[in-house]
Design an enzyme around this catalytic site. Structure first.
Site, PDB file in Angstrom:
ATOM      1  N   TYR A  54       2.096 -10.355   7.162  1.00 40.96           N
ATOM      2  CA  TYR A  54       2.862 -10.009   6.109  1.00 40.96           C
ATOM      3  C   TYR A  54       4.381 -10.683   6.224  1.00 40.96           C
ATOM      4  CZ  TYR A  54      -0.613  -6.466   5.435  1.00 40.96           C
ATOM      5  OH  TYR A  54      -1.649  -5.957   5.429  1.00 40.96           O
ATOM      6  N   ALA A  66       2.434   1.730   6.016  1.00 37.98           N
ATOM      7  CA  ALA A  66       3.165   0.549   5.586  1.00 37.98           C
ATOM      8  C   ALA A  66       3.937   1.076   4.209  1.00 37.98           C
ATOM      9  CB  ALA A  66       2.403  -0.751   5.622  1.00 37.98           C
ATOM     10  N   ARG A  79      -7.392   4.723  14.278  1.00 33.66           N
ATOM     11  CA  ARG A  79      -8.620   5.341  13.620  1.00 33.66           C
ATOM     12  C   ARG A  79      -8.968   6.579  14.177  1.00 33.66           C
ATOM     13  NH1 ARG A  79     -11.277  -0.484  13.932  1.00 33.66           N
ATOM     14  NH2 ARG A  79      -9.728  -0.545  15.876  1.00 33.66           N
ATOM     15  N   THR A 110      -2.027   2.247   6.513  1.00 35.69           N
ATOM     16  CA  THR A 110      -2.243   2.140   5.059  1.00 35.69           C
ATOM     17  C   THR A 110      -3.583   3.209   4.462  1.00 35.69           C
ATOM     18  OG1 THR A 110      -0.799   0.083   4.869  1.00 35.69           O
ATOM     19  CG2 THR A 110      -2.492   0.585   2.972  1.00 35.69           C
TER      20      THR A 110
END
Ligand code: FNR
Length: 361
Positions: free
Chosen positions: A193, A72, A331, A41
């Site tokens: 989620y 997402a 990352r 995100t």
């Protein structure tokens, strides 16, 4: 939970080659190497949740990955949990994503869209004043990220009649993703989620057919999987899971039974892949009798993508030992747009820093 120690074996360029072998997901899709760009995100879509030109360039720059999994992406308006996250429910959003997929394809890459609904991990500030929806009216403890210290509210429990339309929204979003040129979709059933909220006891206290037993608690996830398969075909569907409640969720000792029931059901669906949702996959969970990925490997025999603080050397060792098949890096892809080249030529990587999240280099 405790950290495991990494045992260092020397890596040479022959071993490294394993990462650059193509991998056949199924008869429809073969990827050119075993390195996946993890979904991340970035909160840099426009105010209509439409992908921007910067996003086109950001993804296109990383098309050397075997497969990119998009950040997402919100399946419908009440699924938003963060500001400026892209959607896949309006025509403008589909058009915006089409620019991304075209450029990734022009550069020889493949890209899946991650289908996302935040459920209770949201706040009225993102939902035009409405409460977030969730399996049960149990609030997540904590402060909503990227707000001025707002706490998560008690969400509104979905009525049983609201569940089929929500399942259908995942299927429509999957069809929209294919219309936008994606090679497939990843169902985001990880990280606490909405789908994950059905899969854990802490967030699912329903007493109807969607709760109370491991079988019932997997029903929503499997209905979504089946609807999405029906919409776009199993070859184009992956799923991400977090059996360890490590994010946006409290641990419950019986969660493992839910995942023991779910995984064989997923095997039967013959999906493109299963993907570990973790930030640090060296963590040992007693309930899982190992790491998240080792638990998934024991219970799922299809293509498995690991993720969570791996270096390329870690990935080479683990793939060589068949602990999983593909590796997702997150990352390090933000910090190194040319990550694939750097790994191939054994160059030092630029270290990730949170300040890098401000722009889409
Ligand atoms: C993430 N992660 C994540 N996961 C996911 O399934 N969907 C998402 O949208 C996001 N968003 C996201 C944003 C940022 C800024 C980070 C750093 C991470 C988790 C990510 O996919 C991955 O699992 C972790 O970053 C661990 O992998 P690395 O970074 O250690 O290789």
């Amino acid at each position: 939970m405790k950290s495991t120690h990494k045992i260092n074996h020397p890596i040479n360029s022959d071993n490294l080659d394993i990462l650059f072998e193509p991998w056949t997901l199924n008869k429809t899709l073969t990827i050119k190497n075993r390195i996946i760009m993890a979904p991340m995100t970035r909160c840099l879509a426009d105010d209509y949740l439409v992908p921007t030109q910067d996003m086109v360039d950001y993804y296109a720059r990383r098309a050397d990955a075997g497969l990119i999994i998009s950040e997402a992406t919100v399946i419908r308006a009440d699924g938003q949990g963060y500001p400026n996250t892209p959607g896949i429910y309006s025509q403008a959003q589909i058009e915006g994503w089409r620019q991304v997929t075209q450029k990734v394809h022009d550069n020889g890459g493949k890209i899946f869209l991650q289908l996302f609904h935040a459920g209770r991990v949201s706040h009225p500030v993102h939902l035009k004043g409405e409460l977030p929806i969730a399996p049960s009216s149990i609030a997540l403890d904590g402060v909503v990220s990227r707000t001025d210290g707002f706490h998560y509210p008690v969400p509104r429990a979905l009525t049983i009649d609201e569940i089929p339309p929500l399942v259908e929204s995942f299927a429509i979003a999957a069809k929209n993703a294919i219309k936008a040129g994606f090679d497939g979709v990843e169902i985001h059933a990880a990280n606490g989620y909405i789908i994950d909220q059905f899969l854990h006891w802490q967030s699912n206290r329903r007493t109807d057919k969607y709760g109370s037993t491991p079988e019932n608690m997997t029903l929503f996830a499997l209905e979504v999987v089946d609807a999405v398969i029906n919409a776009v075909g199993a070859d184009r569907v992956g799923i991400r899971l977090s059996p360890a409640a490590y994010l946006h969720m409290d641990h419950h000792q019986d969660d493992v039974e839910v995942f023991r029931y779910l995984l064989p059901q997923l095997v039967k669906r013959d999906l493109a892949y299963l993907h570990t949702g973790m930030f640090d996959d060296s963590m040992h969970f007693d309930d899982l009798d190992g790491t998240v990925t080792s638990f998934l490997r024991k219970n799922y025999n299809g293509t498995l993508i690991a993720s969570g603080s791996y270096s390329s050397d870690d990935a080479v060792r683990a793939i060589s030992k068949k602990l999983f098949n593909l590796i997702a890096f997150g990352r390090s892809f933000i910090a190194n747009p040319d990550l694939i080249d750097k790994i191939k030529s054994d160059q030092k990587l630029v270290a990730y820093d949170e300040s890098m999240l401000a722009t889409l280099f």
